[in-house]
Write an enzyme that holds these catalytic residues in place. Structure first.
Site, PDB file in Angstrom:
ATOM      1  N   GLU A   1      15.928 -21.703  18.559  1.00  0.00           N
ATOM      2  CA  GLU A   1      16.266 -20.305  18.246  1.00  0.00           C
ATOM      3  C   GLU A   1      16.758 -19.627  19.514  1.00  0.00           C
ATOM      4  O   GLU A   1      16.261 -19.927  20.613  1.00  0.00           O
ATOM      5  CB  GLU A   1      15.028 -19.558  17.765  1.00  0.00           C
ATOM      6  CG  GLU A   1      14.425 -20.097  16.494  1.00  0.00           C
ATOM      7  CD  GLU A   1      13.159 -19.341  16.131  1.00  0.00           C
ATOM      8  OE1 GLU A   1      13.240 -18.331  15.452  1.00  0.00           O
ATOM      9  OE2 GLU A   1      12.082 -19.771  16.584  1.00  0.00           O
TER      10      GLU A   1
ATOM     11  N   LYS B   1       3.635 -19.400   4.718  1.00  0.00           N
ATOM     12  CA  LYS B   1       3.013 -19.873   5.955  1.00  0.00           C
ATOM     13  C   LYS B   1       2.625 -18.651   6.797  1.00  0.00           C
ATOM     14  O   LYS B   1       3.245 -17.603   6.602  1.00  0.00           O
ATOM     15  CB  LYS B   1       3.973 -20.771   6.725  1.00  0.00           C
ATOM     16  CG  LYS B   1       5.105 -20.005   7.412  1.00  0.00           C
ATOM     17  CD  LYS B   1       5.726 -20.770   8.548  1.00  0.00           C
ATOM     18  CE  LYS B   1       6.440 -19.821   9.458  1.00  0.00           C
ATOM     19  NZ  LYS B   1       7.170 -20.386  10.532  1.00  0.00           N
TER      20      LYS B   1
ATOM     21  N   LYS C   1      11.927 -20.825  21.437  1.00  0.00           N
ATOM     22  CA  LYS C   1      12.616 -19.533  21.367  1.00  0.00           C
ATOM     23  C   LYS C   1      13.407 -19.336  22.650  1.00  0.00           C
ATOM     24  O   LYS C   1      13.088 -19.918  23.681  1.00  0.00           O
ATOM     25  CB  LYS C   1      11.586 -18.417  21.205  1.00  0.00           C
ATOM     26  CG  LYS C   1      10.899 -18.461  19.842  1.00  0.00           C
ATOM     27  CD  LYS C   1      10.176 -17.189  19.552  1.00  0.00           C
ATOM     28  CE  LYS C   1       9.604 -17.194  18.142  1.00  0.00           C
ATOM     29  NZ  LYS C   1      10.621 -17.092  17.084  1.00  0.00           N
TER      30      LYS C   1
ATOM     31  N   HIS D   1      10.147 -23.253   3.608  1.00  0.00           N
ATOM     32  CA  HIS D   1      11.515 -23.033   3.152  1.00  0.00           C
ATOM     33  C   HIS D   1      12.494 -24.068   3.715  1.00  0.00           C
ATOM     34  O   HIS D   1      13.580 -24.241   3.178  1.00  0.00           O
ATOM     35  CB  HIS D   1      11.990 -21.604   3.439  1.00  0.00           C
ATOM     36  CG  HIS D   1      12.162 -21.288   4.880  1.00  0.00           C
ATOM     37  ND1 HIS D   1      11.132 -20.859   5.670  1.00  0.00           N
ATOM     38  CD2 HIS D   1      13.244 -21.325   5.683  1.00  0.00           C
ATOM     39  CE1 HIS D   1      11.572 -20.665   6.883  1.00  0.00           C
ATOM     40  NE2 HIS D   1      12.857 -20.936   6.928  1.00  0.00           N
TER      41      HIS D   1
ATOM     42  N   ASP E   1       3.642 -22.497  14.699  1.00  0.00           N
ATOM     43  CA  ASP E   1       4.674 -21.763  13.969  1.00  0.00           C
ATOM     44  C   ASP E   1       5.763 -22.692  13.426  1.00  0.00           C
ATOM     45  O   ASP E   1       6.314 -22.429  12.364  1.00  0.00           O
ATOM     46  CB  ASP E   1       5.309 -20.727  14.924  1.00  0.00           C
ATOM     47  CG  ASP E   1       6.112 -19.687  14.172  1.00  0.00           C
ATOM     48  OD1 ASP E   1       5.619 -19.177  13.145  1.00  0.00           O
ATOM     49  OD2 ASP E   1       7.241 -19.373  14.603  1.00  0.00           O
TER      50      ASP E   1
ATOM     51  N   HIS F   1       7.162 -26.939   9.517  1.00  0.00           N
ATOM     52  CA  HIS F   1       8.567 -27.266   9.247  1.00  0.00           C
ATOM     53  C   HIS F   1       8.973 -28.626   9.824  1.00  0.00           C
ATOM     54  O   HIS F   1       9.565 -29.454   9.141  1.00  0.00           O
ATOM     55  CB  HIS F   1       9.503 -26.206   9.849  1.00  0.00           C
ATOM     56  CG  HIS F   1       9.215 -24.815   9.380  1.00  0.00           C
ATOM     57  ND1 HIS F   1       9.036 -24.512   8.052  1.00  0.00           N
ATOM     58  CD2 HIS F   1       9.083 -23.654  10.051  1.00  0.00           C
ATOM     59  CE1 HIS F   1       8.809 -23.208   7.938  1.00  0.00           C
ATOM     60  NE2 HIS F   1       8.824 -22.676   9.130  1.00  0.00           N
TER      61      HIS F   1
ATOM     62  N   ARG G   1       0.827  -1.221   0.000  1.00  0.00           N
ATOM     63  CA  ARG G   1       0.000   0.000   0.000  1.00  0.00           C
ATOM     64  C   ARG G   1       0.854   1.262   0.000  1.00  0.00           C
ATOM     65  O   ARG G   1       0.429   2.302  -0.482  1.00  0.00           O
ATOM     66  CB  ARG G   1      -0.911   0.011   1.234  1.00  0.00           C
ATOM     67  CG  ARG G   1      -2.006  -1.044   1.168  1.00  0.00           C
ATOM     68  CD  ARG G   1      -2.701  -1.193   2.482  1.00  0.00           C
ATOM     69  NE  ARG G   1      -1.733  -1.534   3.534  1.00  0.00           N
ATOM     70  CZ  ARG G   1      -2.025  -1.713   4.809  1.00  0.00           C
ATOM     71  NH1 ARG G   1      -3.267  -1.584   5.214  1.00  0.00           N
ATOM     72  NH2 ARG G   1      -1.094  -2.026   5.684  1.00  0.00           N
TER      73      ARG G   1
HETATM   74  P1  NAP Z   1       5.472  -7.662   7.177  1.00  0.00           P
HETATM   75  O1  NAP Z   1       6.867  -7.206   7.345  1.00  0.00           O
HETATM   76  O2  NAP Z   1       4.419  -7.215   8.131  1.00  0.00           O
HETATM   77  O3  NAP Z   1       5.020  -7.203   5.698  1.00  0.00           O
HETATM   78  C1  NAP Z   1       3.689  -7.238   5.258  1.00  0.00           C
HETATM   79  C2  NAP Z   1       3.644  -6.684   3.848  1.00  0.00           C
HETATM   80  O4  NAP Z   1       2.290  -6.697   3.392  1.00  0.00           O
HETATM   81  C3  NAP Z   1       4.114  -5.242   3.732  1.00  0.00           C
HETATM   82  O5  NAP Z   1       4.770  -5.058   2.499  1.00  0.00           O
HETATM   83  C4  NAP Z   1       2.800  -4.452   3.745  1.00  0.00           C
HETATM   84  O6  NAP Z   1       2.992  -3.184   3.182  1.00  0.00           O
HETATM   85  C5  NAP Z   1       1.943  -5.401   2.898  1.00  0.00           C
HETATM   86  N1  NAP Z   1       0.507  -5.204   3.105  1.00  0.00           N
HETATM   87  C6  NAP Z   1      -0.151  -5.177   4.300  1.00  0.00           C
HETATM   88  N2  NAP Z   1      -1.466  -4.948   4.091  1.00  0.00           N
HETATM   89  C7  NAP Z   1      -1.627  -4.846   2.743  1.00  0.00           C
HETATM   90  C8  NAP Z   1      -2.765  -4.630   1.898  1.00  0.00           C
HETATM   91  N3  NAP Z   1      -4.012  -4.460   2.404  1.00  0.00           N
HETATM   92  N4  NAP Z   1      -2.578  -4.603   0.584  1.00  0.00           N
HETATM   93  C9  NAP Z   1      -1.338  -4.772   0.031  1.00  0.00           C
HETATM   94  N5  NAP Z   1      -0.231  -4.997   0.786  1.00  0.00           N
HETATM   95  C10 NAP Z   1      -0.390  -5.037   2.113  1.00  0.00           C
HETATM   96  O7  NAP Z   1       5.360  -9.245   7.104  1.00  0.00           O
HETATM   97  P2  NAP Z   1       6.535 -10.280   6.735  1.00  0.00           P
HETATM   98  O8  NAP Z   1       7.326 -10.550   7.940  1.00  0.00           O
HETATM   99  O9  NAP Z   1       7.206  -9.834   5.491  1.00  0.00           O
HETATM  100  O10 NAP Z   1       5.689 -11.607   6.474  1.00  0.00           O
HETATM  101  C11 NAP Z   1       4.865 -11.792   5.338  1.00  0.00           C
HETATM  102  C12 NAP Z   1       4.220 -13.177   5.418  1.00  0.00           C
HETATM  103  O11 NAP Z   1       5.240 -14.156   5.378  1.00  0.00           O
HETATM  104  C13 NAP Z   1       3.441 -13.439   6.706  1.00  0.00           C
HETATM  105  O12 NAP Z   1       2.364 -14.288   6.431  1.00  0.00           O
HETATM  106  C14 NAP Z   1       4.460 -14.158   7.589  1.00  0.00           C
HETATM  107  O13 NAP Z   1       3.836 -14.990   8.538  1.00  0.00           O
HETATM  108  C15 NAP Z   1       5.179 -14.971   6.538  1.00  0.00           C
HETATM  109  N6  NAP Z   1       6.547 -15.332   6.916  1.00  0.00           N
HETATM  110  C16 NAP Z   1       7.441 -14.374   7.275  1.00  0.00           C
HETATM  111  C17 NAP Z   1       8.737 -14.728   7.599  1.00  0.00           C
HETATM  112  C18 NAP Z   1       9.768 -13.692   7.961  1.00  0.00           C
HETATM  113  O14 NAP Z   1      10.924 -14.078   8.180  1.00  0.00           O
HETATM  114  N7  NAP Z   1       9.439 -12.415   7.996  1.00  0.00           N
HETATM  115  C19 NAP Z   1       9.109 -16.087   7.578  1.00  0.00           C
HETATM  116  C20 NAP Z   1       8.176 -17.041   7.195  1.00  0.00           C
HETATM  117  C21 NAP Z   1       6.899 -16.641   6.869  1.00  0.00           C
HETATM  118  P3  NAP Z   1       1.961  -1.951   3.401  1.00  0.00           P
HETATM  119  O15 NAP Z   1       1.677  -1.910   4.861  1.00  0.00           O
HETATM  120  O16 NAP Z   1       2.665  -0.754   2.858  1.00  0.00           O
HETATM  121  O17 NAP Z   1       0.766  -2.300   2.604  1.00  0.00           O
END
Ligand code: NAP
Length: 510
Positions: free
Chosen positions: A235, A167, A359, A197, A254, A259, A72
């Protein structure tokens, strides 16, 4: 556990020419458009874009391919590229290479829940009708349904399109089904890539090579010769700023439901007839369906859950879980789980699988330990020292590799004294190549259309069918998780879980 600096016995030194020959030239894929919904998020910046950059450096991203970030935030292409540039330079990327990669990156600002911006995005994607299209949903799963519906509405599922789901896929069977049904209304199962992954890690693929590429292991790979299996994913970090997400999930959802169960499947599955996606996934599914159920009747006996309290991590004082959630927080969410399960089939009957994750544990380590049975009879005098069981240790992180612990004679004079030593193959050292991140492999598998290392819908369902009753049993008990001090291996009950069977959690020893 692996302790750096310990003396080990290594396989012959580098290089292994025949292996390097095979891996040196990365195969080219068809030109693609990879759209990352959540393109400004933590996962995209920390994992997905660096993975694509590394593939770019290896010449594996065809000219004309495009990476499009979506979120967004009101950025333009240049603003988005500046964010990625910073992240890649900080990670050590060379400036000219990073800039060259960024010419293939674009950004579109839109809200997955609103129509504004979708026409322009659809027009951008429509410019390259022949490209493979990958829609990577790296947002919270609550948005998966909206995104897929709009991809359908704007007729973007055309030609060679695929969707990647991060996930967690739901928080129980019902919510997983809801997501899978909604995605399934737009994308066929053959187009749907549920990413885990851990399956992209070198060690996991090496497990396939070890088991099915050598005549040595498979004859021993059963209840007749294997005493038990341990899988640990530990972790050192706490929940930090992810407390809001984590508190709704907990360690079982989680880590274990996805995993760890996937790792268990790779260890325990029957030999598939080939590496074709369904041959492998059919075998994994049979394992998931054979797991001994844990429910209210036996959860107290087979599971231990914990929650960390203030303590020390990496030499520093750290707060407890509840403090990290915020002042006055109350929560029964587990940050640690240890459990014992069995696979109820002929190959594995009676072989315990001990699983643990948490953790704020003392070390960051993920490993699978296969412990073989003792020799049936010792021919050695007591003065030779104890005979220790063979162990095959597959380490997923921090340094991917395999150790096979063997008993040998202590070299030199002084009589026959036995030593237990690891035959150590640290992949990076042994092969003289750097380890690709799991996402590098998996992202290109999606472009290639190879879902072998992704979860099929029925696998996700089977995993929830097993995990759901454990969560229900914990909920019904009304008991709080057992406290453990940050920097320790969880509650003492987790040690008792394995020690009452006369076994111990793996510790490296010589
Ligand atoms: P994050 O940092 O909170 O990022 C969320 C992303 O979604 C941001 O780019 C946000 O940008 C966008 N977003 C939120 N609402 C939106 C909307 N209505 N329309 C379009 N875009 C929107 O989350 P993350 O850590 O990257 O994780 C993403 C997913 O991967 C989650 O399901 C998480 O559980 C999973 N995951 C993450 C990790 C990790 O290491 N981070 C590992 C495994 C799985 P805006 O707010 O600008 O829209």
């Amino acid at each position: 556990m692996f302790r750096p600096g310990r003396k080990t016995t290594r396989l012959p030194t580098t290089p292994y020419p025949e292996v390097i020959e095979v891996t040196a030239s990365a195969p080219l894929v068809d030109a693609f458009d990879l759209v990352i919904f959540g393109g400004t998020g933590d996962l995209a910046l920390r994992k997905l874009l660096p993975a694509l950059f590394h593939r770019f450096l290896d010449g594996q991203i065809p000219a004309g391919s495009r990476v499009v970030g979506i979120a967004r935030e009101g950025l333009d292409d240049d603003g988005y590229r500046a964010n990625i540039r910073k992240a890649l330079l900080e990670a050590g990327g060379a400036k000219d290479k990073v800039d060259a990669f960024l010419t293939q990156v674009a950004y579109r600002s839109l809200d997955a829940r609103k129509d504004e911006g979708w026409d322009a995005f659809a027009a951008l994607i429509g410019e390259q009708p022949d490209h493979v299209r990958v829609f990577y949903l790296s947002t919270s799963p609550e948005l998966f349904v909206d995104i897929c519906n709009r991809l359908g509405e704007y007729d973007l599922n055309r030609g060679k399109s695929r969707v990647v789901l991060e996930k967690p896929i739901g928080r129980d069977l019902a919510s997983a089904n809801q997501i899978n049904d909604a995605v399934g209304r737009i994308f066929d199962e053959s187009q749907t890539y549920r990413i885990d992954h851990y399956l992209g890690k070198e060690t996991v693929q090496n497990l396939l090579a070890l088991r099915f590429g050598n005549a040595l292991f498979e004859p021993l790979w059963n209840a007749g010769h294997i005493d038990h299996v341990q899988i640990t994913v530990a972790e050192t970090l706490g929940v930090g700023t992810r407390g809001a997400y984590y508190d709704r999930a907990g360690a079982l959802r989680d880590m274990v439901q996805n995993h760890i169960l996937q790792l268990l499947c790779m260890v325990a599955m029957e030999p598939p007839s080939s590496l074709s996606p369904d041959a492998v996934r059919d075998e994994k599914l049979k394992v998931l369906r054979s797991l001994r159920p844990i429910d209210e009747s036996n959860a107290a006996q087979y599971t231990v859950r914990g929650q960390y309290r203030a303590g020390a991590a990496e030499g520093q004082s750290v707060p407890g879980y509840l403090e990290e959630l915020g002042p006055g927080s109350k929560s029964h969410t587990e940050t640690f789980v240890a459990l014992k399960t069995e696979i109820e089939n002929w190959r594995w009957a009676g072989v315990p699988f001990y699983l643990r994750t948490g953790k704020r544990l003392p070390e960051r380590v993920s490993e699978i330990v296969v412990v073989f049975k003792s020799v049936p009879h010792s021919i050695f005098d007591a003065s030779a020292g104890p005979l220790t069981q063979n162990r095959l240790v597959l380490r997923l992180q921090p340094d991917e590799g395999v150790k096979l612990w063997l008993t040998i004679k202590h070299p030199g004079p002084g009589g026959l004294r036995l030593r237990h030593v690891p035959l150590d193959m640290s992949f990076a050292e042994a092969f003289g190549v750097s380890q690709p991140d799991a996402y590098e492999r998996l992202l290109l598998d999606v472009v290639r259309g190879n879902p072998t290392l992704f979860m099929r819908r029925d696998e996700v369902e089977a995993a929830w069918r097993w995990a759901g009753p454990i969560l229900d049993a914990w909920g019904a008990s009304g008991e709080a998780p057992r406290p453990y001090t940050a920097g320790t291996w969880g509650p003492s009950a987790a040690v008792a879980l394995i020690e009452r069977d006369g076994r111990t959690w793996n510790e490296d020893s010589e």
